[in-house]
Design an enzyme around this catalytic site. Structure first.
Site, PDB file in Angstrom:
ATOM      1  N   HIS A 124      42.601  97.651  69.139  1.00 37.46           N
ATOM      2  CA  HIS A 124      43.349  97.309  70.357  1.00 37.46           C
ATOM      3  C   HIS A 124      44.528  98.284  70.553  1.00 37.46           C
ATOM      4  CE1 HIS A 124      40.774  93.791  70.449  1.00 37.46           C
ATOM      5  NE2 HIS A 124      41.074  93.626  69.166  1.00 37.46           N
ATOM      6  N   HIS A 145      41.030  94.913  62.268  1.00 44.68           N
ATOM      7  CA  HIS A 145      41.201  93.881  63.279  1.00 44.68           C
ATOM      8  C   HIS A 145      41.724  92.605  62.640  1.00 44.68           C
ATOM      9  CE1 HIS A 145      39.105  95.756  66.789  1.00 44.68           C
ATOM     10  NE2 HIS A 145      38.649  96.523  65.809  1.00 44.68           N
ATOM     11  N   GLU A 201      47.749  90.799  67.944  1.00 48.15           N
ATOM     12  CA  GLU A 201      46.815  91.545  67.095  1.00 48.15           C
ATOM     13  C   GLU A 201      47.095  93.038  67.089  1.00 48.15           C
ATOM     14  OE1 GLU A 201      42.003  92.201  66.329  1.00 48.15           O
ATOM     15  OE2 GLU A 201      42.689  91.002  68.040  1.00 48.15           O
ATOM     16  N   GLU A 258      38.044  92.024  59.596  1.00 46.57           N
ATOM     17  CA  GLU A 258      38.722  90.952  60.327  1.00 46.57           C
ATOM     18  C   GLU A 258      39.571  90.209  59.303  1.00 46.57           C
ATOM     19  OE1 GLU A 258      38.826  90.346  63.472  1.00 46.57           O
ATOM     20  OE2 GLU A 258      36.960  90.999  64.438  1.00 46.57           O
TER      21      GLU A 258
END
Length: 227
Positions: free
Chosen positions: A10, A79, A24, A146
């Site tokens: 992101h 992430h 995030e 993640e």
């Protein structure tokens, strides 16, 4: 020299997940910078680069191009999860064999992270596959992590813990180093000095960092706003 591309998920207009006062895109950048620092500081022959230096938007295709154009040896996309669950998981591309070379490297990486999960009581959600763009379009071994759920209180509290972030980032770096066979750096026999190369406007600073990184691969670089 092993070229490692570290990809903070992101950025810019793409905030990623949010929850518990966390965003995030900020967490992924923090972890990526720590992983880069650990690799460059503690392992020989590590040329660790990031796909973005600041809170900027970089498309998925651009991230892959950065890695492919660099002929990178390894790609690590970072992430933070969301959706009300809990725990850590990592992914390889769904089109790959579960026992092939990339899966075997992911096993090494995952095993490096497990002690951190156990130390902090974070659930191990396992090793998975997915058709993520950055896993499909990169030419080298690639893993996407993640790390905990931003919208779950227990996980979010860990992400607010600097010690946890340091331990997790060190484990990421250790996993990559083990995969690539990087040896630990010997302690320096003399002091280490910072070299300041100049001052740049906000519009020029990221371009300058990228150019310096290209000219001096393996150097640890960061930007600091002038007070």
């Amino acid at each position: 020299m092993a070229i490692i591309i570290i990809d903070p998920g992101h950025g810019g207009s793409d905030s990623g997940g949010t929850g518990n006062g966390l965003v995030e895109k900020n967490l992924t950048y923090t972890i990526a910078a720590k992983v880069q620092s650990y690799l460059l500081t503690y392992y020989q022959s590590a040329d660790a680069r990031v796909t973005r230096w600041s809170d900027t938007y970089v498309s998925l295709d651009q991230r892959c191009q950065i890695a492919n154009n660099a002929n990178a040896d390894f790609f690590l996309s970072i992430h933070i999860n969301a959706g009300g669950g809990t725990g850590y998981e990592d992914y390889i591309y769904s089109g790959l064999s579960s026992t092939g070379p990339t899966a075997q490297k992911r096993d090494i990486f995952h095993n490096a992270v497990v002690p951190v999960l156990q130390k902090y009581g974070l659930k191990d959600r396992g090793k998975k596959k997915a058709d993520f763009y950055v896993l499909r379009k990169t030419n080298m071994d690639a893993i996407l992590t993640e790390a905990a759920f931003i919208d779950t209180t227990f996980d979010a509290n860990l992400m607010k813990n600097e010690t946890f972030l340091n331990d997790l980032s060190a484990a990421y770096a250790r996993g990559v180093a083990t995969i690539l066979g990087l040896k630990p750096v010997q302690p320096p026999s003399s002091p280490i000095y910072d070299i300041i190369v100049g001052g740049f406007s906000e519009a020029d600073v990221d371009d300058a960092l990228n150019k310096i990184q290209s000219a001096f691969p393996g150097w640890y670089m960061y930007k600091k706003k002038r007070e």
